[in-house]
Design a protein around this motif. Sequence first.
Motif, mmCIF file in Angstrom:
data_model
loop_
_atom_site.group_PDB
_atom_site.id
_atom_site.type_symbol
_atom_site.label_atom_id
_atom_site.label_comp_id
_atom_site.label_asym_id
_atom_site.label_seq_id
_atom_site.Cartn_x
_atom_site.Cartn_y
_atom_site.Cartn_z
ATOM 1 N N TYR A 70 0.782 -1.160 0.075
ATOM 2 C CA TYR A 70 0.307 0.315 -0.363
ATOM 3 C C TYR A 70 0.929 0.970 0.090
ATOM 4 C CZ TYR A 70 -3.300 -2.717 1.059
ATOM 5 O OH TYR A 70 -4.582 -4.561 0.630
ATOM 6 N N THR A 71 2.112 0.809 0.948
ATOM 7 C CA THR A 71 3.211 2.594 0.484
ATOM 8 C C THR A 71 2.959 2.608 -1.123
ATOM 9 O OG1 THR A 71 3.653 1.944 2.966
ATOM 10 C CG2 THR A 71 5.260 3.156 1.516
ATOM 11 N N SER A 72 3.523 1.338 -1.571
ATOM 12 C CA SER A 72 4.209 2.238 -3.083
ATOM 13 C C SER A 72 2.586 2.628 -3.839
ATOM 14 C CB SER A 72 4.331 1.067 -3.346
ATOM 15 O OG SER A 72 3.542 -0.152 -3.735
ATOM 16 N N VAL A 73 1.667 2.033 -3.467
ATOM 17 C CA VAL A 73 0.719 3.017 -3.431
ATOM 18 C C VAL A 73 0.485 4.433 -3.767
ATOM 19 C CG1 VAL A 73 -1.985 2.425 -4.386
ATOM 20 C CG2 VAL A 73 -1.039 0.341 -4.328
ATOM 21 N N TYR A 74 0.257 3.975 -2.617
ATOM 22 C CA TYR A 74 0.565 5.842 -2.144
ATOM 23 C C TYR A 74 1.832 6.599 -2.199
ATOM 24 C CZ TYR A 74 -3.074 4.704 1.303
ATOM 25 O OH TYR A 74 -4.736 4.642 1.579
ATOM 26 N N ARG A 75 2.773 6.451 -3.166
ATOM 27 C CA ARG A 75 4.443 7.020 -2.937
ATOM 28 C C ARG A 75 3.456 7.576 -4.601
ATOM 29 N NH1 ARG A 75 7.568 4.061 -1.809
ATOM 30 N NH2 ARG A 75 8.304 5.046 -0.041
ATOM 31 N N ALA A 76 2.980 6.152 -5.942
ATOM 32 C CA ALA A 76 2.937 6.157 -6.986
ATOM 33 C C ALA A 76 1.170 7.398 -6.532
ATOM 34 C CB ALA A 76 3.253 5.780 -7.619
ATOM 35 N N ALA A 77 0.578 7.548 -6.596
ATOM 36 C CA ALA A 77 0.199 8.336 -6.325
ATOM 37 C C ALA A 77 0.429 10.058 -6.107
ATOM 38 C CB ALA A 77 -1.605 7.960 -5.426
ATOM 39 N N ARG A 78 1.415 10.119 -4.983
ATOM 40 C CA ARG A 78 1.753 11.149 -4.893
ATOM 41 C C ARG A 78 2.230 12.040 -5.699
ATOM 42 N NH1 ARG A 78 2.278 15.348 -0.591
ATOM 43 N NH2 ARG A 78 3.701 16.657 -1.305
ATOM 44 N N GLU A 79 3.215 11.031 -7.029
ATOM 45 C CA GLU A 79 3.965 11.419 -7.697
ATOM 46 C C GLU A 79 2.955 12.058 -8.792
ATOM 47 O OE1 GLU A 79 6.504 7.579 -8.618
ATOM 48 O OE2 GLU A 79 7.312 8.057 -6.455
ATOM 49 N N ARG A 80 2.142 11.121 -9.432
ATOM 50 C CA ARG A 80 1.406 11.742 -9.894
ATOM 51 C C ARG A 80 0.717 12.846 -9.579
ATOM 52 N NH1 ARG A 80 -0.365 6.302 -9.568
ATOM 53 N NH2 ARG A 80 -2.686 6.919 -8.577
ATOM 54 N N LEU A 81 0.332 13.284 -8.714
ATOM 55 C CA LEU A 81 0.103 14.354 -8.309
ATOM 56 C C LEU A 81 0.489 15.354 -8.097
ATOM 57 C CD1 LEU A 81 -2.453 16.106 -6.301
ATOM 58 C CD2 LEU A 81 -1.001 15.099 -4.144
ATOM 59 N N ASP A 82 2.002 15.139 -7.664
ATOM 60 C CA ASP A 82 2.689 16.191 -7.874
ATOM 61 C C ASP A 82 3.183 16.954 -8.924
ATOM 62 O OD1 ASP A 82 3.599 15.901 -5.257
ATOM 63 O OD2 ASP A 82 5.378 14.678 -5.575
ATOM 64 N N ALA A 83 3.300 15.399 -10.289
ATOM 65 C CA ALA A 83 3.321 16.081 -11.519
ATOM 66 C C ALA A 83 1.693 17.126 -12.059
ATOM 67 C CB ALA A 83 3.565 15.084 -12.500
ATOM 68 N N LEU A 84 1.122 16.232 -11.426
ATOM 69 C CA LEU A 84 0.106 17.504 -11.958
ATOM 70 C C LEU A 84 -0.285 18.791 -11.013
ATOM 71 C CD1 LEU A 84 -3.113 17.372 -13.271
ATOM 72 C CD2 LEU A 84 -4.040 16.864 -11.110
ATOM 73 N N TYR A 85 0.343 19.108 -10.169
ATOM 74 C CA TYR A 85 0.494 20.045 -9.885
ATOM 75 C C TYR A 85 1.149 21.153 -10.263
ATOM 76 C CZ TYR A 85 1.018 24.169 -5.915
ATOM 77 O OH TYR A 85 1.025 25.105 -5.277
ATOM 78 N N ALA A 86 2.229 20.536 -10.711
ATOM 79 C CA ALA A 86 3.988 20.684 -11.582
ATOM 80 C C ALA A 86 2.942 21.519 -12.835
ATOM 81 C CB ALA A 86 4.901 19.824 -11.419
ATOM 82 N N LYS A 87 2.473 20.893 -13.032
ATOM 83 C CA LYS A 87 1.450 20.668 -14.471
ATOM 84 C C LYS A 87 0.397 22.715 -14.587
ATOM 85 C CE LYS A 87 -0.403 19.678 -19.301
ATOM 86 N NZ LYS A 87 -0.230 20.045 -19.421
ATOM 87 N N VAL A 88 -0.066 22.729 -13.747
ATOM 88 C CA VAL A 88 -1.177 23.804 -12.981
ATOM 89 C C VAL A 88 -0.622 24.700 -13.117
ATOM 90 C CG1 VAL A 88 -3.111 24.234 -11.900
ATOM 91 C CG2 VAL A 88 -3.092 21.307 -12.271
ATOM 92 N N VAL A 89 0.237 24.889 -12.163
ATOM 93 C CA VAL A 89 0.801 25.988 -11.506
ATOM 94 C C VAL A 89 2.163 26.569 -13.084
ATOM 95 C CG1 VAL A 89 2.841 26.001 -9.838
ATOM 96 C CG2 VAL A 89 1.572 25.234 -9.369
ATOM 97 N N SER A 90 2.839 25.145 -13.525
ATOM 98 C CA SER A 90 3.327 26.440 -14.985
ATOM 99 C C SER A 90 2.483 26.621 -15.608
ATOM 100 C CB SER A 90 4.646 24.815 -15.176
ATOM 101 O OG SER A 90 3.656 24.097 -16.119
ATOM 102 N N ASP A 91 1.545 25.868 -16.253
ATOM 103 C CA ASP A 91 0.617 26.514 -17.370
ATOM 104 C C ASP A 91 -0.439 28.002 -16.233
ATOM 105 O OD1 ASP A 91 0.590 24.701 -18.737
ATOM 106 O OD2 ASP A 91 -0.899 23.764 -18.202
ATOM 107 N N ALA A 92 -0.300 27.863 -15.658
ATOM 108 C CA ALA A 92 -0.926 29.462 -14.439
ATOM 109 C C ALA A 92 0.192 30.480 -14.508
ATOM 110 C CB ALA A 92 -1.946 29.165 -13.247
ATOM 111 N N HIS A 93 1.485 30.561 -15.461
ATOM 112 C CA HIS A 93 2.487 31.581 -14.992
ATOM 113 C C HIS A 93 2.508 31.786 -16.426
ATOM 114 C CE1 HIS A 93 2.001 31.147 -10.929
ATOM 115 N NE2 HIS A 93 3.498 30.856 -10.680
#
Length: 93
Positions: A70-93
Motif C-alpha cells: 500500500y505504501t507503494s500505491v500511495y507513493r505512486a499516487a503522490r508522484e502523479r499528484l506532484d506532476a499534475l500540480y507542477a503542470k497546473v502551476v506552470s500553465d497558470a504562469h
Amino acid sequence: DAVLVASGGALELSPTWCQIVADACGAPLLLADATEATSCGVAVVAGWRRGRTFVPSLTGARAFEPNPRYTSVYRAARERLDALYAKVVSDAH
C-alpha cells in the motif's frame, strides 16, 4: 528510521485510519495512550527548540506497521499528484 507518534480521538476510534496513515507515510505509527497529548507534544517541541531532548513514555502505545504494497500505491499516487500540480502551476504562469 522515522517513527510517527500520534494520538487523538479520531485515531483511537479507528484502527483503519491508523493503518492508512502508516501506509501512506511508509513509517510505523505508534498510537500513544496519553491524556493531554497536545501538552506533551508542545513540551517535546519546546525542549527540542532549546536543544534538549524529551522522549515521552510510549508504554502501552499501539503499533501499526506500514504495508509496503500500500505504501507503494500511495507513493505512486503522490508522484502523479506532484506532476499534475507542477503542470497546473506552470500553465497558470
